[in-house]
Motif scaffolding. Structure first.
Motif, PDB file in Angstrom:
ATOM      1  N   THR A   1     -80.211 119.922 -13.353  1.00 63.72           N
ATOM      2  CA  THR A   1     -79.553 119.581 -14.736  1.00 63.72           C
ATOM      3  C   THR A   1     -79.635 118.189 -14.993  1.00 63.72           C
ATOM      4  OG1 THR A   1     -77.480 119.832 -13.915  1.00 63.72           O
ATOM      5  CG2 THR A   1     -78.295 121.872 -14.666  1.00 63.72           C
ATOM      6  N   LEU A   2     -79.509 117.997 -16.122  1.00 59.80           N
ATOM      7  CA  LEU A   2     -79.577 116.505 -16.881  1.00 59.80           C
ATOM      8  C   LEU A   2     -78.560 115.653 -16.320  1.00 59.80           C
ATOM      9  CD1 LEU A   2     -81.072 114.507 -18.859  1.00 59.80           C
ATOM     10  CD2 LEU A   2     -79.594 115.321 -20.524  1.00 59.80           C
ATOM     11  N   ARG A   3     -78.860 114.616 -15.821  1.00 57.76           N
ATOM     12  CA  ARG A   3     -77.820 113.675 -15.254  1.00 57.76           C
ATOM     13  C   ARG A   3     -78.328 112.247 -15.720  1.00 57.76           C
ATOM     14  NH1 ARG A   3     -76.206 113.223  -9.374  1.00 57.76           N
ATOM     15  NH2 ARG A   3     -74.264 112.351 -10.100  1.00 57.76           N
ATOM     16  N   THR A   4     -77.595 111.141 -16.218  1.00 56.25           N
ATOM     17  CA  THR A   4     -78.086 109.816 -16.587  1.00 56.25           C
ATOM     18  C   THR A   4     -77.248 108.874 -16.574  1.00 56.25           C
ATOM     19  OG1 THR A   4     -79.231 109.018 -18.485  1.00 56.25           O
ATOM     20  CG2 THR A   4     -77.404 110.239 -18.932  1.00 56.25           C
ATOM     21  N   TRP A   5     -77.684 107.881 -16.216  1.00 58.42           N
ATOM     22  CA  TRP A   5     -76.771 106.370 -16.095  1.00 58.42           C
ATOM     23  C   TRP A   5     -77.440 105.248 -16.900  1.00 58.42           C
ATOM     24  CZ3 TRP A   5     -78.061 109.790 -12.349  1.00 58.42           C
ATOM     25  CH2 TRP A   5     -77.212 110.338 -11.443  1.00 58.42           C
ATOM     26  N   TRP A   6     -76.826 104.612 -17.789  1.00 57.30           N
ATOM     27  CA  TRP A   6     -77.175 103.350 -18.198  1.00 57.30           C
ATOM     28  C   TRP A   6     -77.025 102.344 -17.499  1.00 57.30           C
ATOM     29  CZ3 TRP A   6     -74.424  99.595 -21.698  1.00 57.30           C
ATOM     30  CH2 TRP A   6     -75.337  98.694 -22.296  1.00 57.30           C
ATOM     31  N   LEU A   7     -78.261 101.311 -17.283  1.00 53.55           N
ATOM     32  CA  LEU A   7     -78.244 100.208 -16.577  1.00 53.55           C
ATOM     33  C   LEU A   7     -78.165  98.782 -16.869  1.00 53.55           C
ATOM     34  CD1 LEU A   7     -80.722 101.695 -13.788  1.00 53.55           C
ATOM     35  CD2 LEU A   7     -78.132 102.106 -13.799  1.00 53.55           C
ATOM     36  N   GLY A   8     -78.084  98.947 -18.367  1.00 52.99           N
ATOM     37  CA  GLY A   8     -78.135  97.742 -19.064  1.00 52.99           C
ATOM     38  C   GLY A   8     -79.636  97.409 -19.580  1.00 52.99           C
ATOM     39  N   HIS A   9     -79.683  96.553 -20.479  1.00 51.84           N
ATOM     40  CA  HIS A   9     -80.987  96.460 -21.451  1.00 51.84           C
ATOM     41  C   HIS A   9     -81.223  97.912 -21.795  1.00 51.84           C
ATOM     42  CE1 HIS A   9     -82.279  92.510 -20.709  1.00 51.84           C
ATOM     43  NE2 HIS A   9     -81.998  92.624 -19.294  1.00 51.84           N
ATOM     44  N   SER A  10     -82.587  98.184 -21.664  1.00 51.49           N
ATOM     45  CA  SER A  10     -82.758  99.729 -22.227  1.00 51.49           C
ATOM     46  C   SER A  10     -83.225 100.656 -20.974  1.00 51.49           C
ATOM     47  CB  SER A  10     -84.078  99.756 -23.134  1.00 51.49           C
ATOM     48  OG  SER A  10     -84.015  99.133 -24.281  1.00 51.49           O
TER      49      SER A  10
ATOM     50  N   THR B   1     -80.452 111.767 -26.818  1.00 48.80           N
ATOM     51  CA  THR B   1     -81.252 110.898 -27.562  1.00 48.80           C
ATOM     52  C   THR B   1     -80.909 109.299 -27.342  1.00 48.80           C
ATOM     53  OG1 THR B   1     -81.906 112.180 -29.231  1.00 48.80           O
ATOM     54  CG2 THR B   1     -82.097 109.843 -29.699  1.00 48.80           C
ATOM     55  N   ILE B   2     -81.699 108.778 -26.721  1.00 48.01           N
ATOM     56  CA  ILE B   2     -81.634 107.228 -26.255  1.00 48.01           C
ATOM     57  C   ILE B   2     -82.379 106.431 -27.045  1.00 48.01           C
ATOM     58  CG2 ILE B   2     -81.725 105.477 -24.201  1.00 48.01           C
ATOM     59  CD1 ILE B   2     -82.025 108.249 -22.365  1.00 48.01           C
ATOM     60  N   MET B   3     -81.376 105.563 -27.804  1.00 46.18           N
ATOM     61  CA  MET B   3     -82.079 104.922 -29.136  1.00 46.18           C
ATOM     62  C   MET B   3     -81.212 103.683 -29.157  1.00 46.18           C
ATOM     63  SD  MET B   3     -82.166 106.231 -33.072  1.00 46.18           S
ATOM     64  CE  MET B   3     -83.444 107.403 -32.483  1.00 46.18           C
ATOM     65  N   PRO B   4     -82.144 102.704 -29.390  1.00 44.75           N
ATOM     66  CA  PRO B   4     -81.456 101.069 -29.651  1.00 44.75           C
ATOM     67  C   PRO B   4     -80.870 101.175 -31.073  1.00 44.75           C
ATOM     68  CG  PRO B   4     -83.909 100.888 -29.739  1.00 44.75           C
ATOM     69  CD  PRO B   4     -83.449 102.282 -29.455  1.00 44.75           C
ATOM     70  N   ILE B   5     -79.650 100.391 -31.201  1.00 44.72           N
ATOM     71  CA  ILE B   5     -79.148 100.080 -32.517  1.00 44.72           C
ATOM     72  C   ILE B   5     -78.892  98.716 -32.666  1.00 44.72           C
ATOM     73  CG2 ILE B   5     -78.447 102.537 -32.638  1.00 44.72           C
ATOM     74  CD1 ILE B   5     -75.597 101.203 -31.946  1.00 44.72           C
TER      75      ILE B   5
ATOM     76  N   GLY C   1     -87.754 119.297 -20.114  1.00 49.93           N
ATOM     77  CA  GLY C   1     -87.368 120.145 -19.067  1.00 49.93           C
ATOM     78  C   GLY C   1     -87.438 121.398 -19.522  1.00 49.93           C
ATOM     79  N   THR C   2     -87.065 122.448 -18.362  1.00 45.94           N
ATOM     80  CA  THR C   2     -87.247 123.828 -18.555  1.00 45.94           C
ATOM     81  C   THR C   2     -86.188 124.294 -19.711  1.00 45.94           C
ATOM     82  OG1 THR C   2     -87.990 124.305 -16.271  1.00 45.94           O
ATOM     83  CG2 THR C   2     -87.196 126.182 -17.491  1.00 45.94           C
ATOM     84  N   ASP C   3     -85.093 123.836 -19.455  1.00 44.05           N
ATOM     85  CA  ASP C   3     -83.904 124.098 -20.408  1.00 44.05           C
ATOM     86  C   ASP C   3     -83.080 122.764 -21.290  1.00 44.05           C
ATOM     87  OD1 ASP C   3     -83.745 127.050 -19.441  1.00 44.05           O
ATOM     88  OD2 ASP C   3     -82.990 126.048 -17.730  1.00 44.05           O
ATOM     89  N   GLN C   4     -83.364 121.793 -20.911  1.00 41.39           N
ATOM     90  CA  GLN C   4     -82.774 120.641 -21.471  1.00 41.39           C
ATOM     91  C   GLN C   4     -84.096 119.615 -21.826  1.00 41.39           C
ATOM     92  OE1 GLN C   4     -80.002 120.127 -18.151  1.00 41.39           O
ATOM     93  NE2 GLN C   4     -78.577 120.058 -19.771  1.00 41.39           N
ATOM     94  N   SER C   5     -83.727 118.883 -22.773  1.00 40.50           N
ATOM     95  CA  SER C   5     -84.808 117.754 -23.100  1.00 40.50           C
ATOM     96  C   SER C   5     -84.170 116.303 -23.742  1.00 40.50           C
ATOM     97  CB  SER C   5     -85.541 118.405 -24.400  1.00 40.50           C
ATOM     98  OG  SER C   5     -84.611 118.615 -25.373  1.00 40.50           O
ATOM     99  N   VAL C   6     -84.777 115.389 -23.418  1.00 40.66           N
ATOM    100  CA  VAL C   6     -84.349 114.001 -23.722  1.00 40.66           C
ATOM    101  C   VAL C   6     -85.408 113.221 -24.601  1.00 40.66           C
ATOM    102  CG1 VAL C   6     -83.786 111.838 -22.649  1.00 40.66           C
ATOM    103  CG2 VAL C   6     -83.345 113.779 -21.573  1.00 40.66           C
ATOM    104  N   PHE C   7     -85.007 112.607 -25.712  1.00 36.11           N
ATOM    105  CA  PHE C   7     -85.949 111.717 -26.322  1.00 36.11           C
ATOM    106  C   PHE C   7     -85.387 110.280 -26.156  1.00 36.11           C
ATOM    107  CE2 PHE C   7     -86.895 109.190 -30.337  1.00 36.11           C
ATOM    108  CZ  PHE C   7     -88.261 109.207 -30.354  1.00 36.11           C
ATOM    109  N   TYR C   8     -86.271 109.558 -25.570  1.00 31.68           N
ATOM    110  CA  TYR C   8     -86.274 107.839 -25.252  1.00 31.68           C
ATOM    111  C   TYR C   8     -87.063 107.284 -26.318  1.00 31.68           C
ATOM    112  CZ  TYR C   8     -86.750 103.462 -23.098  1.00 31.68           C
ATOM    113  OH  TYR C   8     -86.704 102.180 -23.199  1.00 31.68           O
ATOM    114  N   CYS C   9     -86.326 106.574 -27.168  1.00 31.34           N
ATOM    115  CA  CYS C   9     -87.015 105.781 -28.494  1.00 31.34           C
ATOM    116  C   CYS C   9     -87.815 104.699 -28.104  1.00 31.34           C
ATOM    117  CB  CYS C   9     -86.005 105.435 -29.297  1.00 31.34           C
ATOM    118  SG  CYS C   9     -86.247 104.685 -31.000  1.00 31.34           S
TER     119      CYS C   9
END
Length: 244
Positions: free
Chosen positions: A56-65, A232-236, A202-210
């Motif tokens: 299942t989806l797990r994520t960590w932001w490491l700085g920058h993009s 969704t991972i998007m710069p602002i 993924g099979t049940d989950q999805s991610v959009f990286y901008c």
């Protein structure tokens, strides 16, 4: 704005010359681009990644993009940059606001690296050279393969994709989707490689990286073709009137 910084009065867009743009970017706007407060850093250790990657989806932001992502039992690094400066040299150039919360050596068994484009703050030669000694796969836009090969990455481990090309990585479907940006690692090779966003399905989950995309009609196209996303991972905030 929300962070309380002063708004700088800018001249009309049509008044910008190349020299004016460079002065604004490197001098006039410098204080606005420097955080006034320290970031809270949540340190990560190698022990946190000794387990098998999550289904299942797990994520960590490491700085920058840079983002560490687990999905479908696969461990991905998106645009990983671990070095101190996003530059052709570590003696000068844009410096991190804070150290990386984890070192690349502390993330074992990276199944694949997913790159959006070749700019220094998205494609770090130091990180790529370390991963070149492993069996990590690389999913990249057109033209980037030759750069990775020059850094020692195995050609058979590199897959180049055009917009709307796709590949299966384990149970996950990776689609190189459109983006509005540009490429180049010097003043003399702009637009020689492609840039893209990524849809990681993924099979049940999805991610959009901008990636570094600016606003575009292509977002609606991606929505129409692929559907909605769980993350969704998007710069602002990265905008300047002269960029038009």
């Amino acid at each position: 704005n929300m962070l309380g910084e002063k708004r700088v009065q800018l001249p009309n867009e049509q008044n910008y010359s190349s020299g004016n743009v460079m002065w604004q970017f490197f001098m006039a706007d410098k204080k606005l681009r420097t955080p006034q407060h320290d970031f809270p850093i949540h340190r990560l250790t190698s022990s946190q990644f000794q387990h098998s990657p999550s289904h299942t989806l797990r994520t960590w932001w490491l700085g920058h993009s840079s983002t560490l992502l687990e999905l479908g039992g696969r461990r991905y690094l998106l645009d990983p940059v671990f070095c101190k400066r996003a530059s052709f040299t570590q003696l000068a150039g844009p410096k991190r606001f804070h150290p990386s919360p984890v070192e690349i050596r502390d993330i074992p068994n990276v199944d694949a690296v997913i790159l959006s484009h070749d700019h220094y703050d998205h494609m770090d030669s130091h990180t790529m050279k370390q991963l070149s000694k492993t069996n990590t796969l690389f999913y990249v836009p057109l033209g980037v393969k030759k750069i990775l090969e020059s850094w020692g990455c195995k050609p058979n481990n590199i897959k180049e994709l055009n917009w709307w090309d796709e590949v299966m990585d384990g149970p996950n479907r990776l689609v190189a989707t459109p983006a509005r940006h540009f490429s180049g690692r010097s003043l003399f090779n702009r637009f020689e490689t492609l840039w893209c966003s990524w849809s990681i399905l993924g099979t049940d989950q999805s991610v959009f990286y901008c990636g570094d995309s600016g606003h575009m009609d292509g977002f609606q196209e991606i929505r129409n073709e692929i559907g909605t996303f769980d993350l969704t991972i998007m710069p602002i905030g990265a905008y300047h009137p002269a960029w038009r």
